[in-house]
Design an enzyme around this catalytic site. Structure first.
Site, mmCIF file in Angstrom:
data_model
loop_
_atom_site.group_PDB
_atom_site.id
_atom_site.type_symbol
_atom_site.label_atom_id
_atom_site.label_comp_id
_atom_site.label_asym_id
_atom_site.label_seq_id
_atom_site.Cartn_x
_atom_site.Cartn_y
_atom_site.Cartn_z
ATOM 1 N N ASN A 89 2.374 -0.179 -10.121
ATOM 2 C CA ASN A 89 2.512 -1.241 -10.733
ATOM 3 C C ASN A 89 1.102 -1.976 -10.676
ATOM 4 O O ASN A 89 0.638 -2.192 -9.175
ATOM 5 C CB ASN A 89 3.497 -2.181 -10.467
ATOM 6 C CG ASN A 89 4.980 -1.633 -10.606
ATOM 7 O OD1 ASN A 89 5.211 -0.910 -11.686
ATOM 8 N ND2 ASN A 89 5.950 -1.914 -9.817
ATOM 9 N N GLN A 96 3.333 -6.268 -10.811
ATOM 10 C CA GLN A 96 2.888 -6.003 -9.443
ATOM 11 C C GLN A 96 3.353 -7.265 -8.580
ATOM 12 O O GLN A 96 2.982 -8.419 -9.090
ATOM 13 C CB GLN A 96 1.391 -5.654 -9.294
ATOM 14 C CG GLN A 96 1.219 -5.479 -7.685
ATOM 15 C CD GLN A 96 -0.425 -5.150 -7.610
ATOM 16 O OE1 GLN A 96 -1.169 -4.835 -8.737
ATOM 17 N NE2 GLN A 96 -0.858 -4.708 -6.393
ATOM 18 N N HIS A 102 -0.296 0.174 -3.856
ATOM 19 C CA HIS A 102 0.683 0.988 -3.290
ATOM 20 C C HIS A 102 1.196 1.800 -4.302
ATOM 21 O O HIS A 102 1.389 1.351 -5.382
ATOM 22 C CB HIS A 102 1.943 0.077 -2.480
ATOM 23 C CG HIS A 102 2.487 -0.807 -3.594
ATOM 24 N ND1 HIS A 102 1.668 -2.168 -3.557
ATOM 25 C CD2 HIS A 102 3.488 -0.915 -4.174
ATOM 26 C CE1 HIS A 102 2.531 -2.874 -4.524
ATOM 27 N NE2 HIS A 102 3.527 -1.991 -5.148
HETATM 28 P P1 5GP Z 1 5.502 -4.089 -6.813
HETATM 29 O O1 5GP Z 1 6.733 -4.544 -7.268
HETATM 30 O O2 5GP Z 1 4.573 -4.761 -6.052
HETATM 31 O O3 5GP Z 1 4.840 -2.720 -7.045
HETATM 32 O O4 5GP Z 1 6.300 -3.650 -5.279
HETATM 33 C C1 5GP Z 1 6.497 -4.041 -4.264
HETATM 34 C C2 5GP Z 1 7.445 -3.343 -3.341
HETATM 35 O O5 5GP Z 1 7.443 -3.632 -1.891
HETATM 36 C C3 5GP Z 1 8.948 -3.898 -3.664
HETATM 37 O O6 5GP Z 1 9.477 -2.663 -4.020
HETATM 38 C C4 5GP Z 1 9.329 -4.517 -2.604
HETATM 39 O O7 5GP Z 1 10.696 -4.014 -2.143
HETATM 40 C C5 5GP Z 1 8.333 -3.992 -1.604
HETATM 41 N N1 5GP Z 1 8.506 -4.937 -0.376
HETATM 42 C C6 5GP Z 1 7.932 -6.173 -0.409
HETATM 43 N N2 5GP Z 1 7.765 -6.515 0.726
HETATM 44 C C7 5GP Z 1 8.352 -5.591 1.876
HETATM 45 C C8 5GP Z 1 8.214 -5.461 3.176
HETATM 46 O O8 5GP Z 1 8.005 -6.615 3.862
HETATM 47 N N3 5GP Z 1 8.493 -4.385 3.841
HETATM 48 C C9 5GP Z 1 8.625 -3.302 3.202
HETATM 49 N N4 5GP Z 1 9.220 -2.244 3.709
HETATM 50 N N5 5GP Z 1 8.769 -3.287 1.706
HETATM 51 C C10 5GP Z 1 8.453 -4.569 0.802
#
Ligand code: 5GP
Ligand code: ZN
Length: 115
Positions: A89, A96, A102
């Protein structure tokens, strides 16, 4: 900036907050997502703080390739045998939430919670 003190994923890289790591090498770590969409849901991140895919330049192409290349190996190691999804994302409209580059890698038997 190679690391951002306010970034949650930089804190995971530094070991300042815990994560269920499944891989670590010189450039990358991978760990289980805290809110999994699928039976297996890991995040592959560079140790280097790059906020979004849009902030990656030509000098990061090898790193990006290594992130993608790690996915099938991790899925094999985690017992995923029937395919998986990779997702990056990017930015606000990309949905995102964490501004440290990531790649989501999701697999395992369906139905999934999301995705
Ligand atoms: P995005 O929406 O930015 O692509 O995804 C961020 C991802 O990071 C989400 O799926 C969320 O669950 C994960 N995430 C956010 N904070 C943490 C954390 O502190 N530890 C872990 N293991 N995952 C996290
Ligand atoms: Zn970061």
């Amino acid at each position: 900036m190679s690391s951002d003190p306010n970034c949650i994923f930089c804190k995971i890289v530094a070991g300042q907050i815990p994560a269920r790591k499944v891989h670590e090498d010189e450039d990358l770590i991978a760990f289980h997502d805290i809110h999994p969409w699928a039976p297996v849901h890991v995040l592959v991140i560079p140790k280097l703080h790059i906020a979004t895919l849009s902030d990656a330049g030509p000098e990061h192409e090898a790193l990006l390739g290594r992130m993608l290349g790690l996915a099938p190996r991790l899925m094999r190691e985690l017992g995923v045998t029937n395919g998986f999804r990779t997702l990056v994302n990017t930015g606000k409209d990309g949905g995102q939430e964490v501004y440290h580059l990531h790649m989501h890698v999701m697999g395992g038997p369906r139905p999934w919670a999301r995705g």
